[in-house]
Design an enzyme around this catalytic site. Structure first.
Site, PDB file in Angstrom:
ATOM      1  N   ARG A 189       0.842  -1.204   0.000  1.00 55.47           N
ATOM      2  CA  ARG A 189       0.000   0.000   0.000  1.00 55.47           C
ATOM      3  C   ARG A 189       0.875   1.250   0.000  1.00 55.47           C
ATOM      4  O   ARG A 189       0.564   2.241  -0.660  1.00 55.47           O
ATOM      5  CB  ARG A 189      -0.942  -0.014   1.192  1.00 55.47           C
ATOM      6  CG  ARG A 189      -2.040  -1.050   1.108  1.00 55.47           C
ATOM      7  CD  ARG A 189      -2.838  -1.119   2.392  1.00 55.47           C
ATOM      8  NE  ARG A 189      -3.577   0.124   2.642  1.00 55.47           N
ATOM      9  CZ  ARG A 189      -4.220   0.384   3.773  1.00 55.47           C
ATOM     10  NH1 ARG A 189      -4.208  -0.501   4.764  1.00 55.47           N
ATOM     11  NH2 ARG A 189      -4.866   1.513   3.918  1.00 55.47           N
ATOM     12  N   CYS A 246      -1.485   6.158   8.882  1.00 53.87           N
ATOM     13  CA  CYS A 246      -1.869   4.823   8.392  1.00 53.87           C
ATOM     14  C   CYS A 246      -3.050   5.016   7.455  1.00 53.87           C
ATOM     15  O   CYS A 246      -3.075   5.975   6.685  1.00 53.87           O
ATOM     16  CB  CYS A 246      -2.225   3.897   9.560  1.00 53.87           C
ATOM     17  SG  CYS A 246      -3.618   4.465  10.567  1.00 53.87           S
TER      18      CYS A 246
END
Length: 325
Positions: free
Chosen positions: A224, A284
């Site tokens: 990611r 995050c």
């Protein structure tokens, strides 16, 4: 003939009378009050407590500040799991459920953003929590969403909060007792005071790209972070905030879900390129696992740590924010 010695009877009688008089005076004298027994405060060994520590405190309640246990379980929406239902199926005795999505800014389109201090005060008081309580938070996985609850309480001015290392997973693996059903508590009195120094917003992170005053540390997976894996939330660009470092949050765990010892945590941060002498902002997907990194840094003594509350969901959905692959 010499004179005979005087009898000592009279003196004995006088002593006896004196003793008798002293006894009467003692009866008339008010009894001394016993010193008040000092209450013993419950002290956590730090930001992390073991299952053995918690079990001992629950088995032998102490005086002074109360110990309150919170289940802070949260799951990604695509998993379609209901953490409140799971709580009612099994939870640590005496625990209440802390709903990360409900105790958040409901006016924001972003997931579980920090609420106002007034809202947090009201909702936490309804959970039966007061300012002087020692709070222990856990979740069902180990140390994941519990870290977000830990950070939230600290951001709201409450330092007497710790995380159960290994969470409910370790608690149950050791055969410790659980309760079922919903939990209710008498209202407490909690007053939140936001510590802005523990929170970063989009504009602060944007300005930091140029100043590089703080290190930005991303807790998402390496795929990611590099933009080679799809984001779990639809419509988000791949990649990362320019200049940020990457340390997947699950690299801080052992196989049983407990956190690495301090030396292991330090090595993980060093391997990711973190300079322990400089401030860090963690990020995050939505501010949950960024709190795991914030916890790890706290455990190794790093105190200049903030969490980017909106994290990648806010950054990547904004069309004018820069992104690096």
């Amino acid at each position: 003939m010499g004179s005979r010695p005087r009898p000592r009877r009279r003196r004995t009688v006088k002593v006896a009378r004196k003793a008798k008089g002293s006894a009467r005076a003692a009866k008339r004298r008010p009894a001394r009050a016993k010193p008040a027994r000092r209450s013993v405060q419950i002290k956590a060994p730090g930001a992390l407590v073991s299952t053995e520590w918690l079990a001992a405190r629950l088995a032998r309640p102490q005086g002074g500040q109360r110990l309150r246990v919170l289940d802070g379980t949260w799951h990604m929406p695509q998993l379609q799991r209901d953490p409140r239902r799971e709580f009612e199926e099994a939870h640590i005795p005496g625990a209440v459920f802390f709903d990360i999505d409900a105790i958040s800014d409901r006016t924001s389109s972003l997931p579980h953003m920090l609420p106002s201090a007034a809202q947090f005060s009201r909702q936490v008081s309804e959970l039966g929590i007061s300012d002087s309580d020692l709070i222990v938070v856990y979740d069902v996985r180990g140390v994941v969403s519990a870290a977000r609850v830990w950070w939230t309480f600290r951001a709201m001015g409450h330092d007497r909060v710790a995380i159960l290392d290994g969470g409910l997973r370790k608690w149950r693996a050791e055969g410790r007792p659980v309760e079922t059903g919903p939990a209710k508590a008498a209202p407490g009195r909690f007053r939140a005071r936001l510590r802005r120094g523990l929170v970063r917003d989009l504009e602060q992170v944007r300005r930091n790209i140029g100043s590089r005053r703080e290190q930005t540390l991303d807790a998402r997976s390496r795929g990611r972070f590099a933009g080679t894996e799809p984001e779990p939330r639809a419509g988000l660009r791949g990649g990362h905030i320019p200049g940020s470092l990457n340390l997947p949050y699950d690299a801080l765990y052992r196989p049983d879900g407990t956190l690495l010892p301090p030396e292991g945590l330090r090595q993980a941060f060093a391997d990711s390129g973190v300079d322990p002498a400089r401030p860090v902002t963690t990020t995050c997907g939505s501010g949950v696992t960024a709190s795991v990194l914030a916890l790890g840094l706290h455990l190794v003594g790093h105190r200049k740590v903030a969490v980017y509350d909106g994290s990648w969901t806010e950054w990547a959905s904004n069309p004018d924010t820069p992104v690096e692959p």
